[in-house]
Design a protein around this motif. Structure first.
Motif, PDB file in Angstrom:
ATOM      1  N   ARG A 198      -6.536   2.539   8.621  1.00 48.86           N
ATOM      2  CA  ARG A 198      -7.653   3.351   8.131  1.00 48.86           C
ATOM      3  C   ARG A 198      -7.241   4.816   8.105  1.00 48.86           C
ATOM      4  NH1 ARG A 198     -12.661   0.785   8.796  1.00 48.86           N
ATOM      5  NH2 ARG A 198     -12.550  -1.126  10.013  1.00 48.86           N
ATOM      6  N   GLN A 199      -7.823   5.566   7.205  1.00 47.80           N
ATOM      7  CA  GLN A 199      -7.685   7.019   7.286  1.00 47.80           C
ATOM      8  C   GLN A 199      -8.424   7.418   8.554  1.00 47.80           C
ATOM      9  OE1 GLN A 199      -9.336   8.279   3.531  1.00 47.80           O
ATOM     10  NE2 GLN A 199      -7.291   8.555   2.677  1.00 47.80           N
ATOM     11  N   ALA A 200      -7.928   8.426   9.264  1.00 47.17           N
ATOM     12  CA  ALA A 200      -8.558   8.839  10.522  1.00 47.17           C
ATOM     13  C   ALA A 200     -10.047   9.085  10.306  1.00 47.17           C
ATOM     14  CB  ALA A 200      -7.880  10.087  11.066  1.00 47.17           C
ATOM     15  N   GLY A 201     -10.877   8.313  11.007  1.00 48.98           N
ATOM     16  CA  GLY A 201     -12.321   8.442  10.902  1.00 48.98           C
ATOM     17  C   GLY A 201     -12.888   8.003   9.571  1.00 48.98           C
ATOM     18  N   GLY A 202     -12.097   7.282   8.779  1.00 48.06           N
ATOM     19  CA  GLY A 202     -12.547   6.931   7.435  1.00 48.06           C
ATOM     20  C   GLY A 202     -12.455   5.451   7.122  1.00 48.06           C
ATOM     21  N   SER A 203     -12.226   5.187   5.863  1.00 52.70           N
ATOM     22  CA  SER A 203     -12.249   3.816   5.356  1.00 52.70           C
ATOM     23  C   SER A 203     -10.872   3.141   5.449  1.00 52.70           C
ATOM     24  CB  SER A 203     -12.722   3.819   3.903  1.00 52.70           C
ATOM     25  OG  SER A 203     -11.837   4.588   3.125  1.00 52.70           O
ATOM     26  N   ILE A 204     -10.897   1.842   5.276  1.00 53.53           N
ATOM     27  CA  ILE A 204      -9.672   1.042   5.297  1.00 53.53           C
ATOM     28  C   ILE A 204      -8.830   1.392   4.070  1.00 53.53           C
ATOM     29  CG2 ILE A 204      -8.737  -1.299   5.098  1.00 53.53           C
ATOM     30  CD1 ILE A 204     -11.172  -2.302   6.619  1.00 53.53           C
ATOM     31  N   VAL A 205      -7.533   1.637   4.305  1.00 51.78           N
ATOM     32  CA  VAL A 205      -6.632   1.924   3.193  1.00 51.78           C
ATOM     33  C   VAL A 205      -5.620   0.794   2.988  1.00 51.78           C
ATOM     34  CG1 VAL A 205      -6.865   4.419   3.269  1.00 51.78           C
ATOM     35  CG2 VAL A 205      -5.121   3.322   4.653  1.00 51.78           C
ATOM     36  N   ALA A 206      -5.446  -0.055   4.012  1.00 55.45           N
ATOM     37  CA  ALA A 206      -4.498  -1.164   3.867  1.00 55.45           C
ATOM     38  C   ALA A 206      -4.755  -2.226   4.934  1.00 55.45           C
ATOM     39  CB  ALA A 206      -3.063  -0.666   3.993  1.00 55.45           C
ATOM     40  N   MET A 207      -4.463  -3.455   4.575  1.00 52.80           N
ATOM     41  CA  MET A 207      -4.407  -4.555   5.526  1.00 52.80           C
ATOM     42  C   MET A 207      -3.059  -5.219   5.278  1.00 52.80           C
ATOM     43  SD  MET A 207      -6.788  -7.916   6.292  1.00 52.80           S
ATOM     44  CE  MET A 207      -8.066  -7.277   5.333  1.00 52.80           C
TER      45      MET A 207
ATOM     46  N   ALA B 177       0.827  -1.210   0.000  1.00 53.54           N
ATOM     47  CA  ALA B 177       0.000   0.000   0.000  1.00 53.54           C
ATOM     48  C   ALA B 177       0.859   1.257   0.000  1.00 53.54           C
ATOM     49  CB  ALA B 177      -0.907   0.006   1.221  1.00 53.54           C
ATOM     50  N   VAL B 178       0.348   2.304  -0.624  1.00 54.39           N
ATOM     51  CA  VAL B 178       0.992   3.618  -0.588  1.00 54.39           C
ATOM     52  C   VAL B 178       0.073   4.540   0.205  1.00 54.39           C
ATOM     53  CG1 VAL B 178       1.819   5.572  -1.931  1.00 54.39           C
ATOM     54  CG2 VAL B 178       2.130   3.240  -2.804  1.00 54.39           C
ATOM     55  N   LEU B 179       0.607   5.068   1.316  1.00 51.77           N
ATOM     56  CA  LEU B 179      -0.176   5.945   2.179  1.00 51.77           C
ATOM     57  C   LEU B 179       0.243   7.390   1.945  1.00 51.77           C
ATOM     58  CD1 LEU B 179       0.121   3.915   5.516  1.00 51.77           C
ATOM     59  CD2 LEU B 179      -1.610   3.711   3.740  1.00 51.77           C
TER      60      LEU B 179
ATOM     61  N   GLY C 110      14.759   5.574  -2.705  1.00 51.85           N
ATOM     62  CA  GLY C 110      14.299   6.956  -2.659  1.00 51.85           C
ATOM     63  C   GLY C 110      12.919   7.137  -2.053  1.00 51.85           C
ATOM     64  N   GLU C 111      12.328   6.077  -1.520  1.00 52.51           N
ATOM     65  CA  GLU C 111      11.002   6.161  -0.923  1.00 52.51           C
ATOM     66  C   GLU C 111      11.067   5.745   0.540  1.00 52.51           C
ATOM     67  OE1 GLU C 111       7.546   4.686  -3.005  1.00 52.51           O
ATOM     68  OE2 GLU C 111       8.795   4.268  -4.747  1.00 52.51           O
ATOM     69  N   SER C 112      10.151   6.285   1.350  1.00 48.15           N
ATOM     70  CA  SER C 112      10.030   5.861   2.739  1.00 48.15           C
ATOM     71  C   SER C 112       9.178   4.601   2.800  1.00 48.15           C
ATOM     72  CB  SER C 112       9.368   6.951   3.585  1.00 48.15           C
ATOM     73  OG  SER C 112      10.220   8.066   3.696  1.00 48.15           O
TER      74      SER C 112
END
Length: 146
Positions: free
Chosen positions: A70-79, A47-49, A103-105
């Protein structure tokens, strides 16, 4: 009579082993929740957050253990599934450990102080930049030196 005694002893032994196995729930089988903020884009497993505020929950009571983001107060973005879970080192503070890869975190660990757990995550395989792969042509057959 001996066969009945042997069968009974075998039954008791199997029952004792089964009871020990059922009670041998891993020490790190627990749940945890928390929040974190990202100031820049971060890769966590596949996942890319994007930058923002997030909530997570860990469920290690079910196999395999998983972290739901999850995004704060929102939907699931990754498992995401940890590669390993350890409880062998003292943790001074809960933290999300990032490292630089291509070059990415990238998230490498999630440390949970209250649970005493460190979850290690596999680093995603990032594409190698084209500039690093270009420039080689076909290699001719080599000839032994004379």
């Amino acid at each position: 009579m001996k066969s009945i005694r042997r069968f009974s002893l075998f039954g008791v032994l199997v029952l004792a082993i089964a009871a020990m196995g059922a009670s041998a729930i891993p020490a790190h089988a627990q749940t945890a929740t928390g929040t974190f903020s990202l100031a820049h884009k971060v890769r966590w497993a596949g996942a890319v957050l994007p930058p923002g505020d997030y909530e997570f929950s860990l469920d290690s009571q079910n196999s395999p253990a998983r972290v739901i983001v999850r995004q704060a107060g929102g939907s699931i973005v990754a498992m995401v599934l940890p590669q390993s879970i350890s409880d062998d080192q003292p943790i001074s503070a809960s933290s999300l450990v990032l490292h630089q890869e291509g070059g990415e975190s990238v998230v490498s660990k999630l440390r949970l102080k209250d649970n005493g757990l460190t979850l290690q995550f596999a680093w995603p395989k990032l594409a190698t930049p084209v500039a690093e792969t270009a420039g080689l042509g076909p290699i001719a057959d080599s000839q032994p030196a004379k």
